[in-house]
Design an enzyme around this catalytic site. Structure first.
Site, PDB file in Angstrom:
ATOM      1  CD  GLU B 207      -2.704  -1.101   2.606  1.00  0.00           C
ATOM      2  OE1 GLU B 207      -2.896   0.021   3.120  1.00  0.00           O
ATOM      3  OE2 GLU B 207      -3.346  -2.129   2.919  1.00  0.00           O
ATOM      4  CD  GLN B 246      -8.794  -9.748   6.310  1.00  0.00           C
ATOM      5  OE1 GLN B 246      -7.648 -10.105   6.045  1.00  0.00           O
ATOM      6  NE2 GLN B 246      -9.411  -8.808   5.611  1.00  0.00           N
TER       7      GLN B 246
END
Lengths: 430, 430
Positions: B207, B246
């Site tokens: 990112e 997650q």
């Protein structure tokens, strides 16, 4: 338990939130005198300016804790670790105790450092690095789940994990701060496309928050037997929520703009020591519920890790104020009904190595109980608007209107001993 | 564009990340000399210790900005507002410029403040109050959606809202910090109950992050035409993710322990001024995609609000190190392929009145493109393990193993001008 009283007269009142046994910490400034923010302790209707007391009144650990009270936030005191605040509070109880042998000397030393609460402006108690909000009431999770996901109200992970998410620290404000109605995107079921504008479903959430005292290093989980020592104390939290924005945005990454426009907390942090007499058995899991994982389970935590704290939400509309009506109570619940204890939240949060820093805040999520009257937010209390509440002015409420003031209160009461949290108050503005 | 060069020889190398036109800001300390953290600027293989320069070299706005470089984080410089760092950088370009009329005087003044990068320890550039992670790559959102929710890979809100969530600020670490494999709960499809243990699906996410310079007040949204001035600069972000944790935890409130055990950022913050020559047209929405809401739309932002930044993920296993292999590139993508611009993220984030503070970090979410080779995380790159990658040692990888080093890189290249971001590096430990 011996019930000592303070020589501060207002601290002897039966209904005071701040008797000798409470002594919560907060940050204040007084406009009349020195206007630098500093740490104070609430006693009756007074703020005790700890940094104004002579250093000779303290020694050892308590002295170092008292020194930290000259700071503009509680972070320095919090970071010392729980024994420091404990020692300071114990010494302040002696100094304020009406039955202490040295009462006259103590009075002389302490009285000049007492400020009327009405002359003190309360500030945020800590610089909050990170804020996490849990979802620890199974009643709240089930009710909201029924409305958002009727097919699967309570998700499969709920009884295994103290579900939580990261909130926004920058927009946490202290009681009394106005809350501006947020704008945002939402989409009703019958609309083809979303629209943007002021939320039409502004809600409060009645929660309790716990401040972290001593932190942990990155990569080093906190064991459940140690979790309690990392908690500094508790305050009230109003997690203002825009339900229409939340519904449209929350998949797949969770609530974001529906929550981060403002979170209000009460200014006084009630220490874990003051809450000790109000420990309670953890929520009784239903027959067939899974046992907590070993790292989330501790016998002491199960038998006395919950807290018997009565929590209430009150509302006062602009018209009620104009017409001379007092605020009305919308709900009364109890923190002991949470599915998870604070220790379990701390342990889960750090089980992957995530680090806490002094001053971090964790909140419980909306505290709702089984009964309708114990539901801690409007979307539950009015069942998404289907059952409006009627106010003394004959106004009705499904969600909050501009001018509405929400007042959260909490207190503990047991065996003649009562301590309170003060108020967490906010008024909605256009 | 005139291509000025620096008299610092290493800044003239064709492949340097830090030529005269970059001059990113960072926080460092040198063990040889003064070990107090302070602000520096990268030039070639040197760190320019701004606070070691004579005050008389600066005046006005640049002087005030140079003063802020004596601080131990960039927050002071950031909070001054964008024109201050702009003026300081412009003056530093003059001082380092090989073609400047005063080159000899400048050299004499600046050379003593140059430190070899290898002698400098880079620290976190800012005290990050709040960290928000977006989800701005439609390719990433679609791919992950296909794996987690095959029926509805891209949710209905995606093209209307720059979806984001709050991350954890406390566990953001600087490049080079080891990342301990987190433990957590997960549940495979065929298991009856969840289990607890070290993640088996440890991933990286490639990112870019943007630091907020000047903030906004609570309740006051930022307009899209002003959004750019609130951005200080960019760094690389590795949003380490435990996919098994997650999957089990993320409903209904989003990712939490799957992410907050560690986030690595690169130490040098490349300013928006340095990135100016690399502005690009915003992602072309497909025929039939909804137009952005008016508050999210600005003509200038559409024509030049994206950034042409090439982003790469590299991997080096422990065995590769032992056997003398260099790191291999796993992916190469481009930031200009994001569905939303940074300005749109800033505007959305504050559209409800949420406040930014100087030093807050927003990240883009995994940057993936259309092609397989541009997918910025392993779960996409190996399609959840179905297509393992083979390393030069004949090892294979679906997810990260202990000892693996992930290296993120980014650079911009246009018309002979090249600037880079340095590295964002982390090694997985048991």
């Amino acid at each position: 338990m011996t019930l000592q009283r303070s020589w501060v007269a207002s601290a002897q009142a039966a209904n005071t939130d701040f008797p000798l046994h409470n002594l919560p910490f907060g940050v204040f400034r007084d406009w009349e005198g020195d206007d630098a923010p500093r740490v104070g302790v609430a006693i009756g209707d007074r703020v005790l300016d700890v940094s104004a007391l002579k250093a000779s009144l303290f020694d050892g650990v308590a002295k170092r804790a008292a020194d930290a009270c000259a700071e503009s936030t509680l972070n320095a005191l919090m970071s010392l670790g729980s024994e420091y605040a404990t020692a300071l509070r114990a010494r302040l109880i002696e100094l304020l105790d009406a039955s202490h042998a040295d009462i006259e000397t103590n009075k002389k030393a302490v009285q000049p450092a007492l400020i009327a609460m009405k002359d003190a402006e309360m500030l945020l108690p800590a610089q909050i690095g990170d804020y996490t909000d849990f979802y620890a009431s199974i009643h709240h999770a089930t009710n909201v789940g029924l409305m958002f996901r009727p097919d699967t109200p309570l998700l499969p992970n709920y009884k295994h994990i103290p579900v939580g998410y990261h909130g926004r620290a920058s927009s946490i404000v202290v009681s009394g701060t106005a809350i501006k109605r947020p704008q945002g995107q939402s989409k009703s079921d019958d609309a083809e496309a979303p629209s943007f504008g002021p939320t039409k479903m502004l809600d409060y959430e009645l929660e309790m928050g716990a401040f972290i005292g001593g932190g942990n290093s990155l990569g080093e989980p906190i064991a459940i037997k140690d979790a309690r020592t990392h908690l500094f104390g508790l305050c009230l939290v109003n997690d203002w929520s825009a339900r229409d924005i939340q519904r449209w945005e929350y998949q797949p990454l969770g609530p974001f703009l529906a929550k981060n426009f403002g979170t209000t907390i009460s200014p006084w942090v009630v220490t874990m020591d003051a809450l000790e007499p109000f420990r309670a058995r953890a929520f009784a899991r239903a027959q067939g519920d899974p046992a907590p994982f070993p790292h989330l389970y501790d016998e002491t935590d199960q038998t006395s890790g919950a807290l018997d704290v009565i929590v209430e939400a009150w509302l006062e509309s602009a018209k009620m104020r104009d017409d001379g009506f007092e605020a009305v109570r919308l709900s009364r619940g109890n923190m002991k009904n949470l599915y998870w204890t604070l220790a379990q939240m701390v342990v889960h949060h750090t089980s992957n190595g995530c680090n806490f820093k002094p001053g971090d805040l964790i909140a419980t999520g909306t505290i709702s109980g089984e009964e309708k009257e114990s539901r801690g937010c409007l979307i539950e209390r009015t069942w998404r608007g289907a059952e409006p509440l009627t106010l003394p002015t004959d106004e009705t409420r499904t969600f909050l209107q501009d001018g509405d003031t929400v007042i959260l209160k909490a207190y503990c009461e047991r065996d003649g001993l009562r301590i309170g949290f003060g108020e967490c108050r906010g008024t909605v503005s256009a």
